[in-house]
Design a protein around this motif. Structure first.
Motif, PDB file in Angstrom:
ATOM      1  N   UNK A   2       0.961  -1.241  -0.097  1.00 19.75           N
ATOM      2  CA  UNK A   2      -0.158  -0.159  -0.072  1.00 19.75           C
ATOM      3  C   UNK A   2       0.744   1.282   0.089  1.00 19.75           C
ATOM      4  N   UNK A   3       2.107   0.946   0.542  1.00 22.28           N
ATOM      5  CA  UNK A   3       3.204   2.377   0.615  1.00 22.28           C
ATOM      6  C   UNK A   3       3.490   2.658  -1.031  1.00 22.28           C
ATOM      7  N   UNK A   6       0.509   4.731  -2.399  1.00 18.91           N
ATOM      8  CA  UNK A   6       0.354   6.063  -1.894  1.00 18.91           C
ATOM      9  C   UNK A   6       1.424   6.878  -2.507  1.00 18.91           C
ATOM     10  N   UNK A  88      10.697   8.843   6.394  1.00 20.41           N
ATOM     11  CA  UNK A  88       9.139   8.218   6.597  1.00 20.41           C
ATOM     12  C   UNK A  88       9.096   6.849   6.844  1.00 20.41           C
ATOM     13  N   UNK A  89       8.403   6.191   7.136  1.00 24.87           N
ATOM     14  CA  UNK A  89       8.459   4.650   7.238  1.00 24.87           C
ATOM     15  C   UNK A  89       8.087   3.726   6.028  1.00 24.87           C
ATOM     16  N   UNK A  90       8.864   4.014   5.160  1.00 31.40           N
ATOM     17  CA  UNK A  90       8.903   3.222   3.974  1.00 31.40           C
ATOM     18  C   UNK A  90      10.399   2.848   3.547  1.00 31.40           C
TER      19      UNK A  90
ATOM     20  N   UNK B 100      -1.319   9.427   4.839  1.00 33.81           N
ATOM     21  CA  UNK B 100      -1.725   8.279   4.330  1.00 33.81           C
ATOM     22  C   UNK B 100      -0.360   7.283   4.521  1.00 33.81           C
ATOM     23  N   UNK B 101       0.914   7.863   4.347  1.00 35.74           N
ATOM     24  CA  UNK B 101       1.886   7.117   4.521  1.00 35.74           C
ATOM     25  C   UNK B 101       2.235   6.471   5.822  1.00 35.74           C
ATOM     26  N   UNK B 102       1.524   7.363   6.856  1.00 35.18           N
ATOM     27  CA  UNK B 102       1.627   6.956   8.359  1.00 35.18           C
ATOM     28  C   UNK B 102       0.547   5.971   8.529  1.00 35.18           C
ATOM     29  N   UNK B 103      -0.150   5.402   7.600  1.00 32.67           N
ATOM     30  CA  UNK B 103      -1.089   4.530   8.004  1.00 32.67           C
ATOM     31  C   UNK B 103      -2.441   4.942   8.576  1.00 32.67           C
TER      32      UNK B 103
END
Lengths: 244, 308
Positions: A2-3, A6, A88-90, B100-103
């Protein structure tokens, strides 16, 4: 996953927010039309196919795709937003895939928008639409390979002009390696194996087969392999020197 | 909790961060001080997982940063230096992307965005592209992005740089209002900022940790700490002041004739000074107890290295 989606949406929207996508699509449509009709002689050939149109794709992509790919990472570096993105958490590969897919979709959109040509030949004659579809798919995959080279070069530098020039040069090598000009240089002294290897690196050789309607697994596979290799190289470059 | 052990970072021959070790606990608001090029930003970039360290260990919430980067990044809010953002997006699009990227999704996402918009007052610029915003608003968008997921660790690289005094005050207020069990690290050049918001100070120079303590302790390092400055309405005989018991020395400001009296360590001299003023009827206009002069301490600490 999903990352990736986005990020992909953001990248795709950014192509249309900065008018890059519009400019690219407009120029691509105009030039491909001009080449097909005036240089390729789409009418004069008197055949109901789009060969005259597809033949010029490698040469159009040679300049247009690097122009589109040059900003992908260079701009992130220049504006510093790479620091935001990478904290960012990716993971880096997600960003890479998203950037690639976003640009590839724009390329696909540009190809789809050439449909009036397809309508034209269908109106004028009875072309083999299977061949045309195969050629479209081949062209899209080839564009993807050009794109991966451009993205990798963009990952190397924060200067978009340098990224552009480097990717044009590398793309050019991949295009011409199958042309007679290059092969003639080797013909007199190199063994056949070498010549075949050089020729097999060429985008032209692989695309030619597909533009005639032959979708062979090894041609698609070749473009996929080139794409993945360059994207992977770009990934390593970004990971190694993202702060420079 | 953040724990850093023997952290090194070199760029070619340049040692940007040289053997840093420290621990930061929840509730700490740490001010990262140091001259330009001291290694503040580099350290922050390593803490946020942007730059890999040359050697040393960073662990956050008992997880190694190099092994669990994503789990840790989820719990960190970071404002990079210069507050970079995607200029072609509008403020709202950008915050939406970050959410969004932070869920976050659905109603919760809307609430988060709304909340952070109110916190940093972005209502007026929601539909403007970020590249067209003023420096102050860009910085606030960057802050909003860092605060959006209510992170347990907030790392802000020069959050008040380029803001006007009102906005600076706002940002400081914001940091002070964060829950008390969070870790906040801010880097700054502005010394008053440290006394205003931080409960811990770290001074870095040439990549080395030169001071690690409370702002109070930093003040104490100043030779002006606890000194008394007197201003006279006209020139008077002040020789007796210097001879008072407990007074270590006297300094006269040549410009305005102000006199500063330094106390000997751990001696209270205020009552003696006031008694003397009354007895001799000295024409004192104002009397000020110095809190220590941070800029001087800062200079001393950061230039110690060069002097050696």
């Amino acid at each position: 996953m999903s990352n990736v989606l986005i990020l992909l949406k953001r990248e795709f929207a950014s192509f249309f927010a900065t008018p890059v996508a519009y400019v690219f699509i407009a120029i691509f449509l105009i030039l491909s039309g001009v080449f097909a009709f005036f240089v390729g002689g789409l009418y004069e050939r008197g055949q109901a196919d789009l060969l005259a149109f597809f033949n010029f794709h490698p040469w159009l992509y040679l300049f247009l795709v690097p122009a589109m790919a040059m900003r992908t990472w260079s701009e992130e570096r220049k504006s510093g937003s790479i620091e935001l993105l990478m904290t960012l958490p990716i993971s880096t590969w997600q960003a890479m895939i998203a950037k690639y897919l976003a640009a590839w979709l724009v390329l696909g959109l540009a190809l789809v928008l050439t449909f009036p040509l397809w309508l034209t030949v269908n109106y004028l004659g009875n072309p083999d639409n299977g061949i045309i579809l195969a050629a479209y798919i081949g062209s899209w995959f080839m564009a993807g390979a050009f794109l991966a080279i451009g993205i990798c070069m963009s990952a190397m530098t924060k200067n978009q002009v340098i990224a552009f020039i480097l990717s044009v040069v590398v793309c050019f090598l991949f295009v011409v390696s199958g042309s007679n000009i290059v092969l003639d240089i080797f013909k007199n002294w190199a063994p056949n194996l070498v010549i075949d290897t050089i020729a097999s690196f060429s985008f032209l050789t692989h695309f030619e087969a597909m533009s005639k309607g032959v979708i062979a697994l090894n041609d698609i596979g070749y473009f996929l392999l080139v794409t993945l290799t360059w994207l992977f190289a770009g990934l390593i470059i970004i990971d190694q020197k993202k702060a420079d | 909790m953040i724990s850093v052990k023997n952290l090194y970072k070199s760029f070619g021959d340049v040692m940007a961060v040289d053997d840093l070790s420290f621990e930061i606990k929840p509730g700490d608001v740490v001010g990262f001080l140091g001259p330009n090029g001291a290694g503040k930003s580099t350290t922050m970039k390593m803490l946020t997982g942007f730059l890999p360290q040359s050697s040393g260990e960073i662990s956050i919430f008992d997880m190694s940063l190099s092994q669990h980067p994503i789990a840790i990044k989820k719990r960190i809010g970071y404002l990079p230096e210069g507050a970079p953002a995607y200029g072609d997006m509008t403020t709202l699009q950008f915050l939406n992307f970050i959410a969004q990227i932070r869920d976050y999704s659905g109603k919760e996402k809307q609430e988060r965005i709304q909340d952070v918009i109110e916190k940093v007052e972005l209502q007026d610029v929601l539909d403007k592209p970020i590249e067209n915003l003023s420096k102050g608003f860009k910085r606030r968008v960057g802050l909003a992005q860092a605060l959006l997921h209510d992170p347990q660790i907030l790392i802000l690289d020069e959050p008040t740089d380029g803001l006007d005094p009102n906005q600076k005050h706002q940002v400081r207020q914001l940091i002070q209002n964060l829950a008390k069990d969070k870790i906040v690290i801010i880097s700054t050049h502005i010394l008053e900022e440290v006394s205003a918001v931080c409960n811990r100070v770290m001074i870095i120079a040439n990549g080395k940790l030169m001071f690690n303590g409370t702002p109070e302790e930093l003040n104490r390092k100043s030779r002006y700490y606890g000194a008394i400055t007197l201003r006279f309405s006209y020139k008077a005989d002040t020789s007796e002041l210097e001879e008072l018991e407990g007074v270590a020395g006297m300094e006269v400001n040549p410009e305005n004739g102000d006199i500063t009296l330094f106390a000997e360590p751990d001696k209270q001299i205020l009552h003696l000074v006031t008694a003397l003023i009354q007895r001799c009827k000295l024409p004192v206009d104002s009397l000020m107890i110095e809190q220590g002069r941070l800029d001087e301490v800062f200079r001393d600490i950061t230039q110690m290295e060069k002097a050696e």
